[in-house]
Design a protein around this motif. Structure first.
Motif, mmCIF file in Angstrom:
data_model
loop_
_atom_site.group_PDB
_atom_site.id
_atom_site.type_symbol
_atom_site.label_atom_id
_atom_site.label_comp_id
_atom_site.label_asym_id
_atom_site.label_seq_id
_atom_site.Cartn_x
_atom_site.Cartn_y
_atom_site.Cartn_z
ATOM 1 N N ASP A 64 0.830 -1.194 0.000
ATOM 2 C CA ASP A 64 0.000 0.000 0.000
ATOM 3 C C ASP A 64 0.875 1.260 0.000
ATOM 4 O OD1 ASP A 64 -2.559 1.451 0.467
ATOM 5 O OD2 ASP A 64 -1.595 1.916 2.385
ATOM 6 N N GLY A 65 0.505 2.233 -0.816
ATOM 7 C CA GLY A 65 1.283 3.461 -0.948
ATOM 8 C C GLY A 65 1.428 4.225 0.358
ATOM 9 N N GLU A 66 0.400 4.203 1.172
ATOM 10 C CA GLU A 66 0.472 4.912 2.452
ATOM 11 C C GLU A 66 1.519 4.284 3.371
ATOM 12 O OE1 GLU A 66 -2.400 6.273 6.135
ATOM 13 O OE2 GLU A 66 -3.277 5.964 4.159
ATOM 14 N N LYS A 67 1.572 2.959 3.360
ATOM 15 C CA LYS A 67 2.568 2.263 4.173
ATOM 16 C C LYS A 67 3.979 2.613 3.711
ATOM 17 C CE LYS A 67 1.677 -1.877 5.636
ATOM 18 N NZ LYS A 67 1.444 -3.326 5.756
ATOM 19 N N VAL A 68 4.197 2.655 2.402
ATOM 20 C CA VAL A 68 5.505 3.017 1.850
ATOM 21 C C VAL A 68 5.849 4.452 2.233
ATOM 22 C CG1 VAL A 68 6.838 3.369 -0.276
ATOM 23 C CG2 VAL A 68 5.360 1.359 -0.050
ATOM 24 N N ALA A 69 4.882 5.357 2.089
ATOM 25 C CA ALA A 69 5.109 6.760 2.431
ATOM 26 C C ALA A 69 5.467 6.919 3.905
ATOM 27 C CB ALA A 69 3.871 7.590 2.094
ATOM 28 N N GLN A 70 4.776 6.174 4.753
ATOM 29 C CA GLN A 70 5.050 6.225 6.191
ATOM 30 C C GLN A 70 6.486 5.798 6.482
ATOM 31 O OE1 GLN A 70 2.880 3.350 8.522
ATOM 32 N NE2 GLN A 70 2.957 4.641 10.346
ATOM 33 N N GLN A 71 6.918 4.727 5.848
ATOM 34 C CA GLN A 71 8.275 4.232 6.072
ATOM 35 C C GLN A 71 9.331 5.174 5.488
ATOM 36 O OE1 GLN A 71 9.109 1.715 8.135
ATOM 37 N NE2 GLN A 71 6.924 1.839 8.568
ATOM 38 N N LEU A 72 9.021 5.782 4.347
ATOM 39 C CA LEU A 72 9.937 6.769 3.764
ATOM 40 C C LEU A 72 10.082 7.971 4.695
ATOM 41 C CD1 LEU A 72 8.879 6.710 0.017
ATOM 42 C CD2 LEU A 72 11.146 6.148 0.919
ATOM 43 N N ALA A 73 8.983 8.416 5.267
ATOM 44 C CA ALA A 73 9.034 9.542 6.196
ATOM 45 C C ALA A 73 9.858 9.188 7.430
ATOM 46 C CB ALA A 73 7.622 9.959 6.598
ATOM 47 N N ALA A 74 9.703 7.975 7.924
ATOM 48 C CA ALA A 74 10.471 7.541 9.093
ATOM 49 C C ALA A 74 11.962 7.499 8.775
ATOM 50 C CB ALA A 74 9.984 6.172 9.565
ATOM 51 N N ALA A 75 12.313 7.000 7.601
ATOM 52 C CA ALA A 75 13.727 6.939 7.209
ATOM 53 C C ALA A 75 14.299 8.350 7.050
ATOM 54 C CB ALA A 75 13.884 6.146 5.914
ATOM 55 N N ARG A 76 13.513 9.244 6.462
ATOM 56 C CA ARG A 76 13.964 10.628 6.288
ATOM 57 C C ARG A 76 14.207 11.282 7.650
ATOM 58 N NH1 ARG A 76 9.670 13.036 3.595
ATOM 59 N NH2 ARG A 76 8.882 13.762 5.581
ATOM 60 N N LYS A 77 13.305 11.072 8.589
ATOM 61 C CA LYS A 77 13.471 11.641 9.929
ATOM 62 C C LYS A 77 14.697 11.051 10.624
ATOM 63 C CE LYS A 77 8.648 12.761 10.640
ATOM 64 N NZ LYS A 77 7.411 12.474 11.374
ATOM 65 N N ALA A 78 14.935 9.766 10.427
ATOM 66 C CA ALA A 78 16.111 9.135 11.029
ATOM 67 C C ALA A 78 17.396 9.725 10.453
ATOM 68 C CB ALA A 78 16.067 7.632 10.815
ATOM 69 N N LEU A 79 17.414 9.986 9.159
ATOM 70 C CA LEU A 79 18.585 10.629 8.547
ATOM 71 C C LEU A 79 18.767 12.043 9.076
ATOM 72 C CD1 LEU A 79 18.553 9.527 4.807
ATOM 73 C CD2 LEU A 79 20.339 9.095 6.502
ATOM 74 N N ASP A 80 17.661 12.775 9.229
ATOM 75 C CA ASP A 80 17.751 14.123 9.785
ATOM 76 C C ASP A 80 18.330 14.097 11.199
ATOM 77 O OD1 ASP A 80 16.731 15.350 7.516
ATOM 78 O OD2 ASP A 80 14.688 15.530 8.317
ATOM 79 N N LYS A 81 17.861 13.164 12.018
ATOM 80 C CA LYS A 81 18.387 13.056 13.387
ATOM 81 C C LYS A 81 19.885 12.743 13.373
ATOM 82 C CE LYS A 81 15.335 11.553 16.719
ATOM 83 N NZ LYS A 81 14.597 10.526 17.436
ATOM 84 N N THR A 82 20.294 11.900 12.449
ATOM 85 C CA THR A 82 21.710 11.565 12.334
ATOM 86 C C THR A 82 22.518 12.785 11.918
ATOM 87 O OG1 THR A 82 21.107 9.313 11.725
ATOM 88 C CG2 THR A 82 23.371 9.979 11.285
ATOM 89 N N PHE A 83 21.998 13.550 10.955
ATOM 90 C CA PHE A 83 22.675 14.767 10.520
ATOM 91 C C PHE A 83 22.864 15.723 11.694
ATOM 92 C CE2 PHE A 83 22.188 19.205 9.224
ATOM 93 C CZ PHE A 83 23.344 19.366 8.473
ATOM 94 N N PHE A 84 21.800 15.962 12.453
ATOM 95 C CA PHE A 84 21.900 16.906 13.558
ATOM 96 C C PHE A 84 22.785 16.374 14.687
ATOM 97 C CE2 PHE A 84 18.073 18.643 11.478
ATOM 98 C CZ PHE A 84 18.577 19.915 11.230
ATOM 99 N N ALA A 85 22.833 15.073 14.869
ATOM 100 C CA ALA A 85 23.766 14.495 15.840
ATOM 101 C C ALA A 85 25.205 14.735 15.393
ATOM 102 C CB ALA A 85 23.504 13.003 16.013
ATOM 103 N N MET A 86 25.464 14.611 14.088
ATOM 104 C CA MET A 86 26.805 14.871 13.559
ATOM 105 C C MET A 86 27.178 16.337 13.743
ATOM 106 S SD MET A 86 28.712 16.196 10.782
ATOM 107 C CE MET A 86 27.371 16.636 9.724
ATOM 108 N N VAL A 87 26.225 17.240 13.489
ATOM 109 C CA VAL A 87 26.487 18.667 13.692
ATOM 110 C C VAL A 87 26.780 18.923 15.169
ATOM 111 C CG1 VAL A 87 25.471 20.982 13.607
ATOM 112 C CG2 VAL A 87 25.178 19.424 11.676
ATOM 113 N N GLY A 88 26.050 18.260 16.048
ATOM 114 C CA GLY A 88 26.321 18.387 17.485
ATOM 115 C C GLY A 88 27.729 17.937 17.837
ATOM 116 N N CYS A 89 28.197 16.878 17.193
ATOM 117 C CA CYS A 89 29.569 16.411 17.422
ATOM 118 C C CYS A 89 30.579 17.462 16.979
ATOM 119 C CB CYS A 89 29.831 15.111 16.664
ATOM 120 S SG CYS A 89 28.972 13.679 17.305
ATOM 121 N N VAL A 90 30.333 18.038 15.818
ATOM 122 C CA VAL A 90 31.234 19.077 15.305
ATOM 123 C C VAL A 90 31.260 20.262 16.263
ATOM 124 C CG1 VAL A 90 31.568 20.745 13.428
ATOM 125 C CG2 VAL A 90 31.018 18.372 12.890
ATOM 126 N N MET A 91 30.097 20.642 16.773
ATOM 127 C CA MET A 91 30.028 21.756 17.705
ATOM 128 C C MET A 91 30.758 21.428 19.003
ATOM 129 S SD MET A 91 26.062 22.882 17.087
ATOM 130 C CE MET A 91 26.024 24.073 18.409
#
Length: 81
Positions: free
Chosen positions: A36-63
């Motif tokens: 189902d497209g909604e299920k795929v979209a939900q999982q894509l959104a979760a993966a995108r948020k996980a990548l964003d959290k990783t990015f901001f954690a990396m920025v925190g490390c740099v800081m």
């Protein structure tokens, strides 16, 4: 600019990325199985948020390491966030 000097933080970032990698494989399987497209979209959104959290954690490390002055951190965020 070095990404992460501290081994524990480096390990945490790599583990986050491995989880995202697993999420992406799961999404590929959903698409291959014509899920189902909604299920795929939900999982894509979760993966995108996980990548964003990783990015901001990396920025925190740099800081925390002080590798970049505040203007450099602001520039990094403006370019990639």
């Amino acid at each position: 600019m070095s990404t992460v000097h501290e081994p524990a933080r480096q390990r945490a970032l790599v583990l986050r990325l491995k989880r995202v990698e697993g999420q992406l494989r799961g999404i590929q399987k959903l698409i291959d199985s014509d899920a189902d497209g909604e299920k795929v979209a939900q999982q894509l959104a979760a993966a995108r948020k996980a990548l964003d959290k990783t990015f901001f954690a990396m920025v925190g490390c740099v800081m925390a390491q002080g590798d970049l002055p505040p203007d450099g951190v602001a520039d990094l965020l403006a370019r990639f966030a």
